[in-house]
Motif scaffolding. Structure first.
Motif, PDB file in Angstrom:
ATOM      1  N   ASP A 104      52.922  25.088  33.345  1.00  0.00           N
ATOM      2  CA  ASP A 104      53.114  23.639  33.247  1.00  0.00           C
ATOM      3  C   ASP A 104      53.945  23.111  34.408  1.00  0.00           C
ATOM      4  N   ARG A 124      51.851  23.187  37.552  1.00  0.00           N
ATOM      5  CA  ARG A 124      50.823  22.151  37.448  1.00  0.00           C
ATOM      6  C   ARG A 124      51.424  20.759  37.672  1.00  0.00           C
ATOM      7  N   GLY A 125      52.578  20.517  37.072  1.00  0.00           N
ATOM      8  CA  GLY A 125      53.231  19.223  37.235  1.00  0.00           C
ATOM      9  C   GLY A 125      53.636  18.961  38.669  1.00  0.00           C
ATOM     10  N   THR A 126      54.170  19.975  39.333  1.00  0.00           N
ATOM     11  CA  THR A 126      54.539  19.834  40.739  1.00  0.00           C
ATOM     12  C   THR A 126      53.317  19.565  41.602  1.00  0.00           C
ATOM     13  N   VAL A 171      50.410  18.172  40.709  1.00  0.00           N
ATOM     14  CA  VAL A 171      49.801  16.857  40.505  1.00  0.00           C
ATOM     15  C   VAL A 171      50.642  15.756  41.151  1.00  0.00           C
ATOM     16  N   PHE A 204      46.369  23.905  42.808  1.00  0.00           N
ATOM     17  CA  PHE A 204      45.497  23.495  41.709  1.00  0.00           C
ATOM     18  C   PHE A 204      44.331  24.464  41.541  1.00  0.00           C
ATOM     19  N   GLY A 211      57.388  20.116  33.881  1.00  0.00           N
ATOM     20  CA  GLY A 211      56.546  20.755  32.882  1.00  0.00           C
ATOM     21  C   GLY A 211      55.808  19.753  32.018  1.00  0.00           C
ATOM     22  N   GLY A 231      52.989  18.387  33.940  1.00  0.00           N
ATOM     23  CA  GLY A 231      51.943  19.400  34.023  1.00  0.00           C
ATOM     24  C   GLY A 231      51.143  19.560  32.757  1.00  0.00           C
ATOM     25  N   ARG A 232      51.748  19.299  31.615  1.00  0.00           N
ATOM     26  CA  ARG A 232      51.024  19.424  30.359  1.00  0.00           C
ATOM     27  C   ARG A 232      49.924  18.386  30.217  1.00  0.00           C
ATOM     28  N   ALA A 268      48.309  17.122  33.122  1.00  0.00           N
ATOM     29  CA  ALA A 268      48.000  17.030  34.552  1.00  0.00           C
ATOM     30  C   ALA A 268      46.701  16.268  34.800  1.00  0.00           C
TER      31      ALA A 268
END
Length: 391
Positions: free
Chosen positions: A11, A14-16, A18, A68, A319, A322-323, A325
């Motif tokens: 997460d 993924r958050g970073t 996006v 990604f 996080g 990212g959850r 994204a």
């Protein structure tokens, strides 16, 4: 509060990614297509404008897209492992997920923003599914071979174009590379006009991205990185199973090495005055490979931070982004297309305006993700995606 129930390294990464990908996508939102590839097409030709272009190129170009793509491969393993653990075949569910993602990507690309990457992921997502049960080392080697094939294809294209007579090369550029190499007045007119004119140009650019760029570059790039991500997940690298020291050492080695390769390509392009086809097919390969190393270094740095406590609040916020994204990726497009195409800031945004826009979008997504996940388990598009996939 729903958001406290789950927090993983995936997460955070993924958050970073996006948030970070907006550093590059902002150029496609606010500038002509050609400005993505060459600073000579950038509307801000000031010193600060060139510096901003170089910062984007070195720190963001292809780096967050690589993250990604690798995460997609890792997620394939995660999804399939969960299905197999409960005694279910993962293939039907996974294929439905890809079909829904393809539909979302096509709507996004042709109606909202032509720079969509979801179609690429949906098409290439079949490959990591075939490697779910393949040994990690073999998966990694296949991924690297696919990336190498993409490099070879670029070099062969460069050699073919380089030997064309100038009049023929000019005709080839006009027919096949006009948007990527030259600032097109029709493009400028369309994106400063009404929505119907924008859609007409968007369809043209998206079709070019899918029918020309994908087989020549995107398919190799995304497929290879997906397999590399799948392998790195199996090795425990992306899943956070290595030691702090290992992650620190990888970050200290991979980020400078990757940046050095990207700097080399940038220097060659500037030395050769961004001459086509050199800058588009040959010199870009330095960043093609450098970005893979830098992306791995970024992942290692995030894993190292996640194992420490001193940046826990920021880690938690990343996080949450990212959850959801996919929702945040689409939200970026909605916000930026409204700002640049709806309110008329397309080609009228200087460096300060671009930076402010990025900061505002980031703030909305950091705060909005927290508030949404206080009430729901996933982002709105993720919930729809899951429901349509039959889960």
């Amino acid at each position: 509060m729903m958001y406290q129930s789950r927090q993983t390294l995936l997460d955070v990464i993924r958050g970073t990614a996006v948030l970070g990908i907006l550093l590059m996508n902002i150029r496609l939102f606010s500038e002509p297509y050609a400005a993505y590839f060459s600073p000579l097409a950038h509307t801000d030709q000031s010193i600060s404008g060139h510096l901003w272009w170089q910062i984007q190129y070195l720190f963001a170009d292809q780096k967050f897209m690589a993250i990604f793509s690798m995460l997609f491969g890792a997620s394939t393993a995660l999804i399939c492992d969960k299905q197999l653990t409960v005694g279910k075949s993962p293939y039907g569910y996974y294929l439905r997920r890809l079909a829904i993602l393809l539909l979302i990507g096509l709507i996004h690309a042709y109606l909202i923003w032509h720079g969509d990457i979801l179609v690429y992921y949906a098409l290439c997502g079949l490959l990591p599914l075939l490697f779910v049960r393949v040994p990690a080392l073999l998966t990694l080697l296949f991924g690297l071979l696919i990336l190498a094939a993409g490099s070879a294809n670029s070099l062969m294209t460069f050699n073919a174009l380089k030997h064309l007579p100038d009049p023929v090369l000019s005709e080839v550029v006009a027919q096949h590379f006009a948007h990527a190499v030259l600032v097109n007045q029709a493009e400028l007119d369309a994106f400063t006009a009404g929505w119907l004119e924008q859609v007409s140009m968007r369809v043209q650019l998206a079709a070019e991205f899918h029918l020309s760029t994908f087989p020549a570059w995107g398919g190799f790039r995304v497929s290879g990185l997906m397999l590399i991500g799948l392998a790195l997940y199996r090795f425990g690298f992306i899943s956070g199973h290595l030691s702090c020291r290992s992650y620190r050492n990888v970050a200290l080695l991979a980020i400078p090495t990757g940046m050095a390769l990207s700097v080399t390509g940038l220097w060659l392009n500037q030395h050769q005055h961004w001459q086509f086809p050199e800058f588009f097919f040959k010199n870009t390969l330095w960043n093609y490979w450098g970005s893979v190393l830098t992306a791995c270094g970024y992942i290692a740095l995030l894993a190292y931070i996640s194992k420490r406590t001193w940046l826990k609040p920021w880690r938690n916020y990343l996080g949450l982004v990212g959850r959801m994204a996919l929702s945040n990726y689409l939200l970026q497009s909605l916000l930026c297309t409204f700002w640049f195409y709806g309110l008329g800031f397309y080609t009228n945004t200087q460096v300060s305006g671009a930076v402010i826009t990025i900061m505002v979008v980031w703030a909305i997504q950091l705060y909005g993700s927290k508030r949404w996940l206080e009430r729901y388990s996933s982002g709105p598009v993720e919930l729809l995606w899951r429901k349509l996939s039959g889960r």
